[in-house]
Design a protein around this motif. Structure first.
Motif, PDB file in Angstrom:
ATOM      1  N   THR A 101       0.805  -1.229   0.000  1.00 16.82           N
ATOM      2  CA  THR A 101       0.000   0.000   0.000  1.00 16.82           C
ATOM      3  C   THR A 101       0.833   1.273   0.000  1.00 16.82           C
ATOM      4  O   THR A 101       0.329   2.341  -0.344  1.00 16.82           O
ATOM      5  CB  THR A 101      -0.911   0.035   1.240  1.00 16.82           C
ATOM      6  OG1 THR A 101      -0.101  -0.067   2.423  1.00 16.82           O
ATOM      7  CG2 THR A 101      -1.907  -1.104   1.219  1.00 16.82           C
ATOM      8  N   SER A 102       2.094   1.193   0.385  1.00 14.91           N
ATOM      9  CA  SER A 102       2.887   2.410   0.580  1.00 14.91           C
ATOM     10  C   SER A 102       3.341   3.061  -0.715  1.00 14.91           C
ATOM     11  O   SER A 102       3.642   4.258  -0.731  1.00 14.91           O
ATOM     12  CB  SER A 102       4.124   2.094   1.430  1.00 14.91           C
ATOM     13  OG  SER A 102       3.762   1.614   2.698  1.00 14.91           O
ATOM     14  N   PHE A 103       3.410   2.279  -1.801  1.00 14.84           N
ATOM     15  CA  PHE A 103       4.018   2.782  -3.025  1.00 14.84           C
ATOM     16  C   PHE A 103       3.035   2.973  -4.165  1.00 14.84           C
ATOM     17  O   PHE A 103       3.431   3.321  -5.275  1.00 14.84           O
ATOM     18  CB  PHE A 103       5.139   1.836  -3.479  1.00 14.84           C
ATOM     19  CG  PHE A 103       6.090   1.451  -2.388  1.00 14.84           C
ATOM     20  CD1 PHE A 103       6.578   2.403  -1.500  1.00 14.84           C
ATOM     21  CD2 PHE A 103       6.494   0.140  -2.222  1.00 14.84           C
ATOM     22  CE1 PHE A 103       7.444   2.061  -0.483  1.00 14.84           C
ATOM     23  CE2 PHE A 103       7.365  -0.224  -1.209  1.00 14.84           C
ATOM     24  CZ  PHE A 103       7.838   0.742  -0.331  1.00 14.84           C
ATOM     25  N   GLN A 104       1.764   2.735  -3.931  1.00 14.77           N
ATOM     26  CA  GLN A 104       0.751   2.945  -4.950  1.00 14.77           C
ATOM     27  C   GLN A 104      -0.338   3.868  -4.422  1.00 14.77           C
ATOM     28  O   GLN A 104      -0.703   3.803  -3.254  1.00 14.77           O
ATOM     29  CB  GLN A 104       0.107   1.619  -5.368  1.00 14.77           C
ATOM     30  CG  GLN A 104       1.033   0.670  -6.096  1.00 14.77           C
ATOM     31  CD  GLN A 104       0.239  -0.422  -6.800  1.00 14.77           C
ATOM     32  OE1 GLN A 104      -0.625  -0.142  -7.631  1.00 14.77           O
ATOM     33  NE2 GLN A 104       0.543  -1.666  -6.479  1.00 14.77           N
ATOM     34  N   HIS A 105      -0.861   4.688  -5.306  1.00 12.94           N
ATOM     35  CA  HIS A 105      -1.986   5.537  -4.931  1.00 12.94           C
ATOM     36  C   HIS A 105      -3.197   4.653  -4.640  1.00 12.94           C
ATOM     37  O   HIS A 105      -3.453   3.672  -5.356  1.00 12.94           O
ATOM     38  CB  HIS A 105      -2.309   6.510  -6.068  1.00 12.94           C
ATOM     39  CG  HIS A 105      -3.218   7.611  -5.670  1.00 12.94           C
ATOM     40  ND1 HIS A 105      -4.587   7.441  -5.571  1.00 12.94           N
ATOM     41  CD2 HIS A 105      -2.969   8.899  -5.323  1.00 12.94           C
ATOM     42  CE1 HIS A 105      -5.137   8.582  -5.196  1.00 12.94           C
ATOM     43  NE2 HIS A 105      -4.187   9.484  -5.040  1.00 12.94           N
ATOM     44  N   LEU A 150      -0.595   5.282   5.898  1.00 14.17           N
ATOM     45  CA  LEU A 150      -0.914   5.079   4.484  1.00 14.17           C
ATOM     46  C   LEU A 150      -1.726   3.804   4.278  1.00 14.17           C
ATOM     47  O   LEU A 150      -2.591   3.734   3.406  1.00 14.17           O
ATOM     48  CB  LEU A 150       0.373   5.035   3.659  1.00 14.17           C
ATOM     49  CG  LEU A 150       1.218   6.310   3.628  1.00 14.17           C
ATOM     50  CD1 LEU A 150       2.529   6.071   2.882  1.00 14.17           C
ATOM     51  CD2 LEU A 150       0.440   7.461   2.996  1.00 14.17           C
ATOM     52  N   TYR A 151      -1.428   2.798   5.068  1.00 11.38           N
ATOM     53  CA  TYR A 151      -2.144   1.530   4.985  1.00 11.38           C
ATOM     54  C   TYR A 151      -3.623   1.718   5.340  1.00 11.38           C
ATOM     55  O   TYR A 151      -4.507   1.258   4.611  1.00 11.38           O
ATOM     56  CB  TYR A 151      -1.502   0.538   5.949  1.00 11.38           C
ATOM     57  CG  TYR A 151      -2.014  -0.871   5.837  1.00 11.38           C
ATOM     58  CD1 TYR A 151      -1.440  -1.766   4.939  1.00 11.38           C
ATOM     59  CD2 TYR A 151      -3.050  -1.333   6.644  1.00 11.38           C
ATOM     60  CE1 TYR A 151      -1.894  -3.070   4.838  1.00 11.38           C
ATOM     61  CE2 TYR A 151      -3.507  -2.635   6.555  1.00 11.38           C
ATOM     62  CZ  TYR A 151      -2.924  -3.503   5.650  1.00 11.38           C
ATOM     63  OH  TYR A 151      -3.376  -4.800   5.556  1.00 11.38           O
ATOM     64  N   GLN A 152      -3.886   2.387   6.437  1.00 11.90           N
ATOM     65  CA  GLN A 152      -5.278   2.620   6.842  1.00 11.90           C
ATOM     66  C   GLN A 152      -6.020   3.450   5.799  1.00 11.90           C
ATOM     67  O   GLN A 152      -7.187   3.182   5.497  1.00 11.90           O
ATOM     68  CB  GLN A 152      -5.319   3.322   8.191  1.00 11.90           C
ATOM     69  CG  GLN A 152      -4.911   2.447   9.358  1.00 11.90           C
ATOM     70  CD  GLN A 152      -5.247   3.075  10.704  1.00 11.90           C
ATOM     71  OE1 GLN A 152      -5.875   4.128  10.774  1.00 11.90           O
ATOM     72  NE2 GLN A 152      -4.835   2.424  11.773  1.00 11.90           N
ATOM     73  N   GLU A 153      -5.328   4.442   5.237  1.00 19.23           N
ATOM     74  CA  GLU A 153      -5.966   5.267   4.212  1.00 19.23           C
ATOM     75  C   GLU A 153      -6.352   4.425   2.997  1.00 19.23           C
ATOM     76  O   GLU A 153      -7.482   4.498   2.501  1.00 19.23           O
ATOM     77  CB  GLU A 153      -5.027   6.388   3.779  1.00 19.23           C
ATOM     78  CG  GLU A 153      -5.623   7.268   2.686  1.00 19.23           C
ATOM     79  CD  GLU A 153      -4.582   8.091   1.959  1.00 19.23           C
ATOM     80  OE1 GLU A 153      -4.948   9.139   1.400  1.00 19.23           O
ATOM     81  OE2 GLU A 153      -3.402   7.680   1.928  1.00 19.23           O
TER      82      GLU A 153
END
Length: 315
Positions: A101-105, A150-153
Motif C-alpha cells: 500500500t505504501s508505493f501505490q496511490h 498510508l495503509y489505513q488510508e
C-alpha cells in the motif's frame, strides 16, 4: 450469512473449521534472489494445481530487487501476472500475498484489484501489506514512518470506492468530491481484503476492518494463541491463512528438519502438521517451494496425490 459466500475465490478457499491448500508462485525451486520463471512451465503447473483441487494460487508484490532481501518472488508485476493466470484458469482463487500500500496511490490500487476480481470471475483474495524494507521506501521517496497511516488510508479508500457510486472522500492522497467515480465496481460491491501480519495495526483495528488475516508461519501452539486473540474480537467468522515453506522429501516417513519459515519432511509429517493447524483454526495454507531439493513438478504431483485430497478446495 457471510457477505463473501458468493465470492468464488473466497468460497473455494475458506470455511470455518476447514483447512485448504494453495501454492505460492514461483512454482519452482531456486537458489538466490531470482527464479527462472519459465512461463510455459508456470502456466502448466498452475493448471495442474487447479485440476488437482488446490484452492488458490498466490503471488507476492516485491517491487524492487534488493539482494540483501534474498527473494524477488514471481518477479512480474502482480496484477499483470495474475491477469495472465486468470485467463488460463477457470476456478482457482488468485491471491496477493501481499500487495504493497505504501508505493501505490489508493485509487490505482483499488482499480487494479477491482479489475482483476472482475475479469477473473470474482476470484481475487486481496492480501495487503505496508512494505517494510528501507531501501524501497528510499527509492519511492516515501516516508517509512508513515506506512501505517498510508495503509489505513488505502484500506478505507478502497472499501469506499468499491461500495459506493460517486463517493465523497478526503484523505491525505485522495480528494473525491462526489463528481467522479471509480470503475469497475466489484460484482459484490466489495472484495475480501486480508491484513498481512499486523501491518502496523492493532489487533482491534484488524478485527474490525479486515476480512481475514494472512499470517506468517508459526508452530500450532503459537498460531492458536494469535487466532484465539483475533477471533475474540471479530463479529462472525473471519478466516486465518498462512504461508509455509516446505522441502518435501522422497521418503514419506521422514521426520521434520527446520528450514527458513518451514521444514523439510516427508508427506506424512506434513499431513500431521496441517491437521494440527486445522485444529487450532487455520483455514488456508499456501505452500512455497523455493527451498525444495526436488523439482516443483514432482512435489506438486505428490501433494496432489497424497495431501490435497485431505484438504481439498471447497465447492
Amino acid at each position: 450469512m457471510n457477505k463473501f459466500e458468493k465470492h468464488n475465490g473466497y468460497s473455494r478457499t475458506f470455511q470455518e473449521n476447514k483447512l485448504t491448500l494453495g501454492l505460492l508462485f514461483p512454482l519452482e525451486a531456486y537458489q538466490g534472489n531470482i527464479p527462472e520463471m519459465d512461463l510455459e512451465q508456470q502456466i502448466k503447473l498452475a493448471t495442474v494445481a487447479e485440476k488437482a483441487n488446490f484452492a488458490s494460487l498466490f503471488v507476492r508484490d516485491v517491487p524492487l530487487n534488493d539482494p540483501s532481501f534474498g527473494d524477488v518472488g514471481q518477479m512480474y508485476d502482480p496484477w499483470v501476472f495474475l491477469s495472465h493466470i486468470a485467463a488460463l484458469t477457470k476456478k482457482i482463487a488468485l491471491g496477493t500475498a501481499s500487495a504493497i500500500t505504501s508505493f501505490q496511490h489508493p485509487l490505482n490500487l483499488a482499480k487494479s484489484a477491482a479489475s482483476l476480481d472482475k475479469v477473473s470471475g470474482e476470484r481475487l483474495l486481496f492480501g495487503l501489506a505496508t512494505g517494510d524494507r528501507p531501501i524501497e521506501f528510499n527509492a519511492y521517496g516515501v516516508d517509512r514512518e508513515k506506512r501505517t497511516e498510508l495503509y489505513q488510508e488505502a484500506f478505507y479508500v478502497m472499501k469506499e470506492v468499491w461500495a459506493k457510486s460517486f463517493p465523497t472522500i478526503n484523505s491525505s492522497r485522495v480528494s473525491l468530491t462526489g463528481g467522479t467515480d471509480l470503475l469497475p465496481k466489484p460484482v459484490l460491491g466489495d472484495i475480501p481484503v486480508f491484513v498481512t501480519g499486523f501491518s502496523g495495526q492493532s489487533m482491534e483495528w484488524i478485527a474490525e476492518n479486515s476480512d481475514g488475516i494472512l499470517g506468517y508461519p508459526r508452530n500450532p501452539a503459537q498460531q492458536e494463541r494469535l487466532i484465539r486473540d483475533y477471533r475474540s474480537l471479530t463479529d462472525g467468522f473471519k478466516p486465518f491463512a498462512q504461508s509455509l515453506y516446505i522441502d518435501l522429501t522422497e521418503d514419506p516417513n521422514e521426520g521434520p528438519t527446520s528450514i527458513h519459515l518451514g521444514f523439510r519432511s516427508g508427506h506424512k509429517f506434513l499431513i500431521k502438521f496441517l491437521n494440527a493447524l486445522q485444529e487450532v483454526g487455520v483455514n488456508h495454507v499456501f505452500i512455497n517451494n523455493k527451498y525444495s531439493r526436488r523439482p516443483a513438478e514432482e512435489v506438486i504431483q505428490e501433494l496432489a496425490e497424497e495431501v490435497v485430497p485431505l484438504f481439498p478446495a471447497l465447492t
